[in-house]
Scaffold this motif. Structure first.
Motif, PDB file in Angstrom:
ATOM      1  N   HIS A 179       0.802  -1.241  -0.107  1.00  0.00           N
ATOM      2  CA  HIS A 179      -0.149  -0.018  -0.106  1.00  0.00           C
ATOM      3  C   HIS A 179       0.786   1.174  -0.012  1.00  0.00           C
ATOM      4  N   PHE A 234      -5.718   2.825   2.586  1.00  0.00           N
ATOM      5  CA  PHE A 234      -5.928   1.778   1.737  1.00  0.00           C
ATOM      6  C   PHE A 234      -6.342   0.381   1.843  1.00  0.00           C
ATOM      7  N   ARG A 343      -7.058  -1.485  -1.614  1.00  0.00           N
ATOM      8  CA  ARG A 343      -7.818  -0.846  -2.441  1.00  0.00           C
ATOM      9  C   ARG A 343      -8.562  -1.659  -3.441  1.00  0.00           C
ATOM     10  N   TRP A 656      -3.764   5.521  -9.109  1.00  0.00           N
ATOM     11  CA  TRP A 656      -3.071   3.986  -8.749  1.00  0.00           C
ATOM     12  C   TRP A 656      -3.249   2.923  -9.934  1.00  0.00           C
ATOM     13  N   GLU A 664       3.827  -0.964 -10.257  1.00  0.00           N
ATOM     14  CA  GLU A 664       4.052  -1.547  -8.898  1.00  0.00           C
ATOM     15  C   GLU A 664       4.343  -2.989  -9.136  1.00  0.00           C
ATOM     16  N   ILE A 685       6.134   3.701  -7.428  1.00  0.00           N
ATOM     17  CA  ILE A 685       4.608   4.123  -7.649  1.00  0.00           C
ATOM     18  C   ILE A 685       4.754   5.214  -8.667  1.00  0.00           C
ATOM     19  N   ILE A 719      -9.649   2.552  -9.150  1.00  0.00           N
ATOM     20  CA  ILE A 719      -8.646   1.641  -9.677  1.00  0.00           C
ATOM     21  C   ILE A 719      -9.346   0.709 -10.468  1.00  0.00           C
TER      22      ILE A 719
END
Ligand code: MOS
Length: 753
Positions: A179, A234, A343, A656, A664, A685, A719
């Protein structure tokens, strides 16, 4: 301006956050506070065979060195969140000599200064008996086991896929991710007269209070969990993390307040993370684009110490009107810290797979990917046959396509280029997120000085809850936004649910709405009673607006004036809200911190938010570097209380999603069974430079089923469709279908080069 619903009120806490007046857990000072530091396991699996604390204890200023040898107490009476408890994991470090994963807490050192604590934590000398360990899902030594979740079997999907004239059958993978909220985990614990105060960023103060009470064997009233501001969560701060328990135990032993701030590298292993996934998606269709069959076999990474699964097949199975569906879910246990909520835990990875496969089907059919989805839009939930509480996916596609300029897309691979010859790809994907509901309580008060105070133990995890929940009350009472005060994030407040699963606005908002309605009744009674400014008036003819009560003939009296007629000079009202079909006993249990969620599938409806997401990617034809130039999302989430904060959530989710697609990945050092890139230099990120233009638009929608205020889930849906939309755009630009994230330069080398 009234603080009414639907107005883009600026965040109530913006100034406090921007000026530093907002205090986070690590900011809190206490007289006599001592500082803690962690020693983490350097092996992934085995036993601690020897502890030598001599050097650690010799560091000047050291007060306490806790290991499994010196802890000497039971801290394991509370259970893992997926087993009905509140803990991030069922394993409590420092209560046994066992090591289950690399980076496990094996020592906690307390000293007068942070520096001394850190030095001593490094000096703590441990020997281990090492056993073989496997931290990656792909390890040949581990096999998948069914996760025990119900599977969807409708018709005969395998036969229908086999005989379909057009088919897709592929495997898609996503890696472990972390996260990384900018606010590190932090806990300050202090004991006073047998009462425990914990200051720690939290998405669930009521649940964490209940857990700490159980662990320390004291009444819940003797525990207070405080978390007014949270610098990103998150899902990482939803459950009670073991280090918080250890800090509280150390504070009790020393009789001093203790503060621990968990460093960034330890954030990878002392909490949870998003587990890796592997998804087989098979789709069959008629040549006209009717999808006749889907198979979704999902495999998720789990932990040896805890079974946990987020496969998401019960969501993908509901996206389209498909007559033959088969889903299967399994997990592979690995020697890692327990994975957890991150998330859109089930949806983000499963939609990368599923919505990539739908795009592949559109390509195989030679059909526009939006038209394929619209053609297969289900009138009812395909799994249970229940009506949707509301579903506006088609309208989201139409509006999103318009905003994006989808009609400029030419379908041929590599057929679109910038003036400089850079390849352009356009891609789209669907998004959805379940609207679950949890019981909540709230108190609303009007004071003599005209202030409207809203109190509930919900949390603003950066989402705008301070602003949004205030608007819900202000709307009912006709009070200006500047006159509203909101208190959240404290277990002493009327109970609120875990701010997870995108439930806060709908659930805590419904409680606030009920309490505000009760207060409105009281106010009108005072106004129309003998001696009140509207004595003798019919309450139904009075309106509350702009801080006044106004009669039909336009006579206005301020709320402050009306309150003068009440005995106390102020009024307050409280309410408890429960999801419409939840039984009262379960709701009460939820209000005490138990698990009580209803939906997204209820006895009568399927309740989900929906969205359509679009990406434009640019790929250098020679270097194969890529960029997300534009993202567009159109979302229908029922009634949106505050378009500004809602949009901010959606945009954040989309950004994200771009990070998910391209950056990621928690990499695993397989020989050592540990996470390898344990810092933000190695764990990438998305930054501003990675993100082009982002447009999130809210599509109007009325939902009369979901809850008292008609608000569906907003927080996580942003997302969900983005990784697939980007992968689909990459395919459109290059003709290369990348079935894993992150999509990297090396995945885009033309074949044969
Ligand atoms: Mo969210 S992953 O439910 O905090």
């Amino acid at each position: 301006m009234d603080g009414s619903i639907g107005i883009p009120v600026v965040r109530r806490d913006a100034t406090a956050k921007a000026t530093g007046a907002a205090t986070y857990a690590a900011d809190h000072g206490h007289v006599g506070v001592a500082y803690a530091a962690l020693t983490l396991s350097t092996i992934a699996r085995g036993r601690i065979t020897r502890v030598d604390a001599t050097a650690a204890e010799a560091v000047p200023g050291v007060q306490l060195v806790l290991t499994h040898r010196s802890m000497n107490r039971d801290l394991g009476s509370e259970t893992f969140v997926m087993k009905g408890g509140h803990m991030q994991s069922s394993f409590m470090p420092l209560t046994s000599d066992e090591v289950h994963y690399a980076g496990q807490i094996v020592g906690l050192v307390v000293a007068d200064t942070t520096e001394a604590a850190e030095q001593a934590a490094r000096a703590l000398d441990l020997d281990y008996a090492i056993q073989p360990a496997f931290a990656a899902m792909g390890d040949p030594n581990r096999t998948a086991k069914p996760d025990g979740e119900p599977e969807v079997v409708i018709g005969d999907a395998d036969a229908a896929v086999a005989r379909a004239p057009v088919r897709v059958d592929q495997e898609y993978t996503t890696p472990a991710q972390h996260h990384h909220p900018i606010e590190l985990y932090a806990t300050t614990a202090s004991w006073n007269d047998g009462k425990l105060l914990v200051e720690s960023p939290s998405q669930w103060v009521i649940g964490q209070r209940a857990a700490l009470a159980t662990i320390f064997g004291i009444p819940a009233e003797d525990v207070q969990v405080v978390s007014p501001y949270v610098g990103g969560a998150f899902g990482s701060k939803a459950t009670l993390l073991p280090h918080t328990v250890l800090v509280a135990a150390a504070a009790q032993r020393l009789g001093r307040p203790i503060k621990l701030v968990v460093p960034r590298d330890a954030m990878f292993t002392v909490g949870s993370f998003r587990p890796a996934t592997r998804n087989r998606i098979a789709l069959g269709a008629e040549r006209d684009g009717t999808i006749t069959a889907m198979i979704h076999e999902a495999v998720g990474q789990s932990a040896e110490i805890d079974h946990i699964a987020f496969p998401g097949t019960n969501v993908t199975a509901r996206m389209y009107d498909i007559a033959n569906i088969r889903t299967a879910e399994s997990t592979i246990a690995t020697d890692v810290n327990t994975p957890g909520f991150q998330r859109a835990p089930a949806e983000a990875a499963s939609f990368f797979a599923f919505e990539s496969a739908v795009d592949e089907l559109a390509v195989a059919l030679g059909m526009d990917p939006i038209e394929l989805r619209i053609k297969n839009e289900p009138k009812v939930d395909p799994v249970k046959g229940l009506p949707w509480s509301s579903r506006s996916l088609v309208r989201c596609y139409r509006r999103g396509a318009e905003l994006f300029g989808w009609d400029r897309r030419t379908p041929g691979i590599g057929s679109m280029r910038t003036k400089d010859g850079v390849l352009i790809g356009y891609g789209c994907a669907s998004a959805t997120y379940p609207s679950a509901m949890a019981p909540a309580a709230a108190q609303v008060a009007l004071t003599g000085d005209g202030l409207l105070r809203v109190r509930t133990a919900a949390h603003d995890v950066g989402t705008g809850a301070y602003t949004v929940l205030g608007q819900v009350a202000a709307d009912v009472l006709g009070v200006a936004n500047e006159m509203v005060q909101v208190e959240l994030g404290n277990s002493e407040l009327p109970s609120g649910p875990m701010s997870g699963g995108s439930v806060t606005t709908g659930s805590a908002g419904s409680a606030v709405h009920m309490a505000a309605m009760a207060l409105r009744d009281k106010l009108l009674q005072v106004a129309t009673a003998e001696g009140g400014p509207f004595a003798g008036h019919d309450q139904a003819t009075l309106r509350l607006t702009s801080g006044n009560i106004v009669s039909a003939d336009g006579t206005a009296h301020s709320l402050a004036d009306v309150l003068k007629a009440s005995p106390a000079g102020s009024l307050e009202a409280s309410a408890e809200w429960k999801p419409p079909l939840m039984d009262a006993g379960q709701a009460q249990q939820g209000l005490r911190g138990g698990h009580a969620m209803q939906g997204p599938i209820t006895a009568t409806h399927a309740i989900y938010s929906f969205g359509a997401q679009f990406a434009e990617v640019h790929v250098d034809p020679l270097l194969r570097t890529m960029r997300v130039a534009r993202m567009v999302g159109a979302f229908a989430c029922g009634r949106v209380i505050n378009p500004r904060t809602a949009r901010s959530n959606l945009v954040g989710g989309m950004i994200w999603g771009a990070g998910f697609a391209l950056l990621e990945e928690t990499q695993v050092d397989r020989p050592r069974a540990r996470f390898a890139n344990q810092d933000l230099a190695g764990y990438h990120i998305a930054t501003s430079a990675d993100i082009g233009e982002v447009t999130a638009e809210i599509v109007d929608e009325t939902d009369t089923v979901v809850n008292a205020i008609g608000a569906k889930a907003v927080g996580e849906i942003g997302i969900v469709g983005m990784p697939a939309a980007i992968a689909n755009a990459v395919y459109h630009a290059t003709g290369i279908r990348v079935r894993k994230t992150p999509i990297r330069v090396e995945n885009l080398l033309p074949s044969g080069s």
